[in-house]
Design an enzyme around this catalytic site. Structure first.
Site, PDB file in Angstrom:
ATOM      1  N   SER A 100     176.783  67.966  28.680  1.00  0.00           N
ATOM      2  CA  SER A 100     177.409  67.068  27.718  1.00  0.00           C
ATOM      3  C   SER A 100     178.693  67.624  27.101  1.00  0.00           C
ATOM      4  O   SER A 100     179.670  67.839  27.793  1.00  0.00           O
ATOM      5  CB  SER A 100     176.387  66.717  26.642  1.00  0.00           C
ATOM      6  OG  SER A 100     176.885  65.708  25.837  1.00  0.00           O
ATOM      7  N   HIS A 101     178.655  67.911  25.791  1.00  0.00           N
ATOM      8  CA  HIS A 101     179.869  68.313  25.092  1.00  0.00           C
ATOM      9  C   HIS A 101     180.133  69.812  25.211  1.00  0.00           C
ATOM     10  O   HIS A 101     181.110  70.302  24.652  1.00  0.00           O
ATOM     11  CB  HIS A 101     179.740  67.934  23.613  1.00  0.00           C
ATOM     12  CG  HIS A 101     178.560  68.585  22.948  1.00  0.00           C
ATOM     13  ND1 HIS A 101     177.285  68.097  23.079  1.00  0.00           N
ATOM     14  CD2 HIS A 101     178.464  69.694  22.203  1.00  0.00           C
ATOM     15  CE1 HIS A 101     176.447  68.881  22.418  1.00  0.00           C
ATOM     16  NE2 HIS A 101     177.144  69.871  21.874  1.00  0.00           N
ATOM     17  N   ASP A 117     183.208  62.351  25.503  1.00  0.00           N
ATOM     18  CA  ASP A 117     182.796  63.729  25.791  1.00  0.00           C
ATOM     19  C   ASP A 117     182.495  63.939  27.273  1.00  0.00           C
ATOM     20  O   ASP A 117     182.721  63.056  28.099  1.00  0.00           O
ATOM     21  CB  ASP A 117     181.599  64.116  24.919  1.00  0.00           C
ATOM     22  CG  ASP A 117     180.303  63.484  25.397  1.00  0.00           C
ATOM     23  OD1 ASP A 117     180.358  62.385  25.966  1.00  0.00           O
ATOM     24  OD2 ASP A 117     179.237  64.098  25.202  1.00  0.00           O
ATOM     25  N   ASP A 144     179.870  63.955  29.261  1.00  0.00           N
ATOM     26  CA  ASP A 144     179.048  63.022  30.036  1.00  0.00           C
ATOM     27  C   ASP A 144     179.210  61.568  29.599  1.00  0.00           C
ATOM     28  O   ASP A 144     178.453  60.702  30.036  1.00  0.00           O
ATOM     29  CB  ASP A 144     177.571  63.436  29.974  1.00  0.00           C
ATOM     30  CG  ASP A 144     177.024  63.409  28.555  1.00  0.00           C
ATOM     31  OD1 ASP A 144     177.806  63.592  27.602  1.00  0.00           O
ATOM     32  OD2 ASP A 144     175.802  63.195  28.391  1.00  0.00           O
ATOM     33  N   ASP A 162     178.848  59.941  26.682  1.00  0.00           N
ATOM     34  CA  ASP A 162     178.008  59.218  25.725  1.00  0.00           C
ATOM     35  C   ASP A 162     178.550  59.281  24.298  1.00  0.00           C
ATOM     36  O   ASP A 162     177.999  58.666  23.405  1.00  0.00           O
ATOM     37  CB  ASP A 162     176.536  59.666  25.806  1.00  0.00           C
ATOM     38  CG  ASP A 162     176.346  61.148  25.589  1.00  0.00           C
ATOM     39  OD1 ASP A 162     177.346  61.856  25.354  1.00  0.00           O
ATOM     40  OD2 ASP A 162     175.181  61.609  25.662  1.00  0.00           O
ATOM     41  N   ARG A 163     179.625  60.037  24.084  1.00  0.00           N
ATOM     42  CA  ARG A 163     180.190  60.088  22.723  1.00  0.00           C
ATOM     43  C   ARG A 163     181.573  59.463  22.684  1.00  0.00           C
ATOM     44  O   ARG A 163     182.218  59.312  23.719  1.00  0.00           O
ATOM     45  CB  ARG A 163     180.318  61.532  22.264  1.00  0.00           C
ATOM     46  CG  ARG A 163     179.015  62.253  22.156  1.00  0.00           C
ATOM     47  CD  ARG A 163     179.255  63.487  21.349  1.00  0.00           C
ATOM     48  NE  ARG A 163     178.120  64.388  21.426  1.00  0.00           N
ATOM     49  CZ  ARG A 163     178.022  65.458  20.667  1.00  0.00           C
ATOM     50  NH1 ARG A 163     178.981  65.752  19.809  1.00  0.00           N
ATOM     51  NH2 ARG A 163     176.983  66.243  20.767  1.00  0.00           N
ATOM     52  N   LYS A 213     173.281  56.951  24.020  1.00  0.00           N
ATOM     53  CA  LYS A 213     174.514  56.608  23.346  1.00  0.00           C
ATOM     54  C   LYS A 213     175.565  56.346  24.407  1.00  0.00           C
ATOM     55  O   LYS A 213     175.411  56.754  25.554  1.00  0.00           O
ATOM     56  CB  LYS A 213     174.935  57.675  22.341  1.00  0.00           C
ATOM     57  CG  LYS A 213     174.857  59.110  22.788  1.00  0.00           C
ATOM     58  CD  LYS A 213     175.082  60.006  21.583  1.00  0.00           C
ATOM     59  CE  LYS A 213     175.340  61.437  22.003  1.00  0.00           C
ATOM     60  NZ  LYS A 213     174.123  62.215  22.219  1.00  0.00           N
TER      61      LYS A 213
HETATM   62  C1  VG1 Z   1     174.168  67.724  19.072  1.00  0.00           C
HETATM   63  C2  VG1 Z   1     174.450  66.667  18.024  1.00  0.00           C
HETATM   64  C3  VG1 Z   1     173.408  65.556  18.124  1.00  0.00           C
HETATM   65  C4  VG1 Z   1     173.400  65.004  19.561  1.00  0.00           C
HETATM   66  C5  VG1 Z   1     173.179  66.134  20.558  1.00  0.00           C
HETATM   67  C6  VG1 Z   1     173.292  65.678  21.989  1.00  0.00           C
HETATM   68  O1  VG1 Z   1     172.902  68.286  18.849  1.00  0.00           O
HETATM   69  O2  VG1 Z   1     174.429  67.224  16.730  1.00  0.00           O
HETATM   70  O3  VG1 Z   1     173.727  64.560  17.193  1.00  0.00           O
HETATM   71  O4  VG1 Z   1     172.383  64.064  19.705  1.00  0.00           O
HETATM   72  O5  VG1 Z   1     174.171  67.145  20.359  1.00  0.00           O
HETATM   73  O6  VG1 Z   1     174.532  65.084  22.223  1.00  0.00           O
HETATM   74  P1  VG1 Z   1     172.702  69.690  18.107  1.00  0.00           P
HETATM   75  O7  VG1 Z   1     171.244  69.985  18.211  1.00  0.00           O
HETATM   76  O8  VG1 Z   1     173.587  70.674  18.818  1.00  0.00           O
HETATM   77  O9  VG1 Z   1     173.164  69.475  16.711  1.00  0.00           O
HETATM   78  V1  VG1 Z   1     175.238  65.146  23.739  1.00  0.00           V
HETATM   79  O10 VG1 Z   1     176.564  64.207  23.716  1.00  0.00           O
HETATM   80  O11 VG1 Z   1     175.573  66.791  23.850  1.00  0.00           O
HETATM   81  O12 VG1 Z   1     174.032  64.791  24.790  1.00  0.00           O
HETATM   82 CO    CO Z   2     177.264  63.852  25.555  1.00  0.00          CO
END
Ligand code: VG1
Ligand code: CO
Length: 543
Positions: free
Chosen positions: A113-114, A277, A279, A281-282, A376
């Site tokens: 993801s991010h 981001d 993948d 979803d953001r 998302k």
């Molecule tokens: C982070 C964000 C959370 C989100 C998660 C996955 O988690 O704070 O809001 O759902 O990433 O997003 P954490 O545990 O690092 O705070 V994604 O776009 O990385 O799947």
């Molecule tokens: Co993501």
């Protein structure tokens, strides 16, 4: 075809986080590592023989290699059909949609993801079930346990599949379909949004930029915004998914997408700028000289959602993750909608969506989605914003300012302390938890603590209550501090401190965010003693 059981040793460190397994690429490259995790998933599932599995990822380093391994294991484990995106590309929302569309057993999404990509970056695997959403916590725990004892995985010996060619191939009894990564998702967006309205809007000459951050949304954005909606060619920037995201950190926020923020704040900058981001979803939304906080964005989407015909009469309720600001609550109250505040992580929204308790949900971390699919969805959120602008004829800033006038403004900011030693981070959390026991009634400047403690969530569909390692400190007047540790990092610890302050005085709707929150930040420093435990005076990433 020869199906082989290959002996292996368990890797006992395979802890799964908020969104599946995320680790450094070097960890994933260890011999047998992916195989052990994927087989552990399959070993914990039942009834997939002959069923469909969706596979795709965000194009980061190791994507194709992992997909080839997974395909061979899916054949050996007797899945019936695999649908995989061309060149292994599928955004998370597109994969989720395909699971629903094909009534698949589930999907494996390859992404961290991010988190940064490249050979030194992170890789990840998550399993989404037939709902299209991430597997529930109970299953993830079962999978984690399985990875600790697994001693064999199933594999077939067959040449790699050509993922570049769209079409169907058969291997033994397995049907493998390589599909266009964008077609189905783009068609689905057309069912949800009024594309004629949006086409007319772009015809008016709005200056639009979409930054795909060299990650997965490039092909989606080019097709939808440029080709289907007639946005100017070239308005999608960083549009090719690259194994290392071209060195960008694909997390759309004020820090990692600073180049886009600078563009939006430049003299002839765009009227509307957005980013997504790794993948897909953001999302982040900017107007000319204006940043839309994701918590405000969620509240605004709730206010306007029923203007989009697809949602007419379907706004059952709304949800936010608990650290997401209470801006949404004001809209829910005004509209008489049920509101749910869930723990962080999309999976908690899943059961609310499945049970038609909500139509819209989102997080302060730049994620939002709706009943259209169980993840998302960044491009969806951008299309929803464009629909609001097209329908109202207002600018991004006007929409937000009017929202604040009507509902008041909740000032909010997240302070992330990245790359802490895990022990130090745990020590702060422990200290904070102890402190909260005696905080009620205490005064910090003008702020009085009303209530403090660990957050407990009761799932409204199962009525099961769960206490989370999340500290909340609520002050009178609606100010809050929330503290938790990230579950998505691959090394060390990241502490996230969320600040909220409600302002209804219309003379104070455009103050500086950090200055407005300064007394809360000072209160946190005092209560947590973070400097003593970690040596840190300030956060590393402020959004
Ligand atoms: C982070 C964000 C959370 C989100 C998660 C996955 O988690 O704070 O809001 O759902 O990433 O997003 P954490 O545990 O690092 O705070 V994604 O776009 O990385 O799947
Ligand atoms: Co993501």
């Amino acid at each position: 075809m020869d199906i082989k059981a290959i002996k292996t040793k368990p890797f006992i460190d395979q802890k799964t986080g908020t969104s599946g397994l995320r680790k450094k690429v070097s960890v994933f490259r260890q011999s047998g590592y992916i195989e052990n995790f994927v087989q552990s998933i399959f070993d914990c599932l039942e009834g997939f023989e002959g069923k469909t599995l969706i596979i795709g990822g965000d194009g980061r380093f190791y994507n194709e290699k992992a997909i080839q391994t997974i395909i061979k294991m899916a054949i050996a484990n007797q899945f019936g059909r695999i649908i995989v995106g061309q060149n292994g590309i599928l955004s998370t929302p597109a994969a989720s949609h395909l699971i629903n569309k094909h009534e698949a057993f589930g999907g494996l999404i390859l992404s961290a993801s991010h988190n940064p990509g490249g050979s030194d970056g992170d890789f990840g695997i998550k399993f989404n079930n037939a709902s299209g959403g991430s597997a529930p916590e109970s299953l993830m725990q079962k999978i984690t346990e399985r990875t600790k004892v697994i001693d064999r995985y199933w594999m077939v010996d067959t040449p790699d599949i050509d993922l570049s060619k769209i079409g169907t191939q058969t291997i033994g009894t397995m049907i493998i379909e390589v599909i266009d990564s964008v077609d189905d998702y783009a068609e689905y967006m057309q069912e949800i949004f009024d594309f004629d309205l949006l086409k007319n809007y772009f015809k008016k000459g709005i200056k639009f930029v979409f930054d795909a951050m060299n990650a997965v949304t490039g092909p989606y954005a080019k097709r939808i915004f440029e080709k289907m909606l007639g946005a100017k060619e070239g308005c999608v920037i960083h549009d090719t998914p690259m194994p290392d995201f071209g060195g960008l950190h694909p997390e759309p926020n004020l820090v990692y997408a600073k180049h886009l923020v600078d563009m939006a704040y430049s003299e002839n900058g765009p009227d509307f700028a957005a980013a997504s981001d790794g993948d897909g979803d953001r999302y982040m939304i900017l107007g000319h000289n204006f940043f839309v906080n994701p918590s405000d964005s969620l509240a605004i989407l709730a206010d306007y959602l029923e203007e989009i015909p697809y949602y007419k009469g379907r706004l059952y309720g709304v949800a936010r993750s608990m650290p997401t600001s209470t801006a949404l609550d004001a809209v829910a109250t005004a509209k008489g909608l049920p509101l749910y505040a869930t723990p962080t992580g999309w999976k908690y929204f899943g059961s609310l969506l499945d049970n038609k308790k909500i139509a819209l949900c989102g997080e302060e971390s730049f994620g939002a989605g709706s009943l259209h699919l169980n993840e998302k969805d960044g491009i969806w959120a951008v299309l929803a914003w464009l629909s609001i602008l097209a329908k109202t004829g207002k600018t991004v800033e006007q929409v937000v300012q009017e929202h604040w006038q009507k509902y008041g403004r909740v000032y909010c900011s997240t302070h992330n302390y990245e790359a802490l030693e895990s022990d130090d981070a745990n020590a702060v959390m422990h200290h904070l938890t102890e402190q909260t026991k005696t905080l009620a009634g205490q005064q910090f400047g003008d702020l009085t603590v009303e209530q403090a403690g660990l957050f407990t969530y009761t799932d409204p569909t199962t009525n099961i209550a769960e206490e989370l390692p999340v500290v909340e400190i609520n002050f009178s007047g609606g100010s809050r501090i929330i503290v938790r540790l990230s579950g998505t990092g691959s090394s060390g610890a990241t502490m996230r401190v969320y600040y909220n302050k409600t302002m209804t005085d219309t003379a104070h709707l455009n103050d500086d965010v950090q200055e407005t929150l300064a007394d809360l930040i000072a209160a946190f420093n005092q209560i947590s003693d973070i400097k003593r435990f970690t040596g840190r005076e300030v956060a590393t990433v402020i959004t």
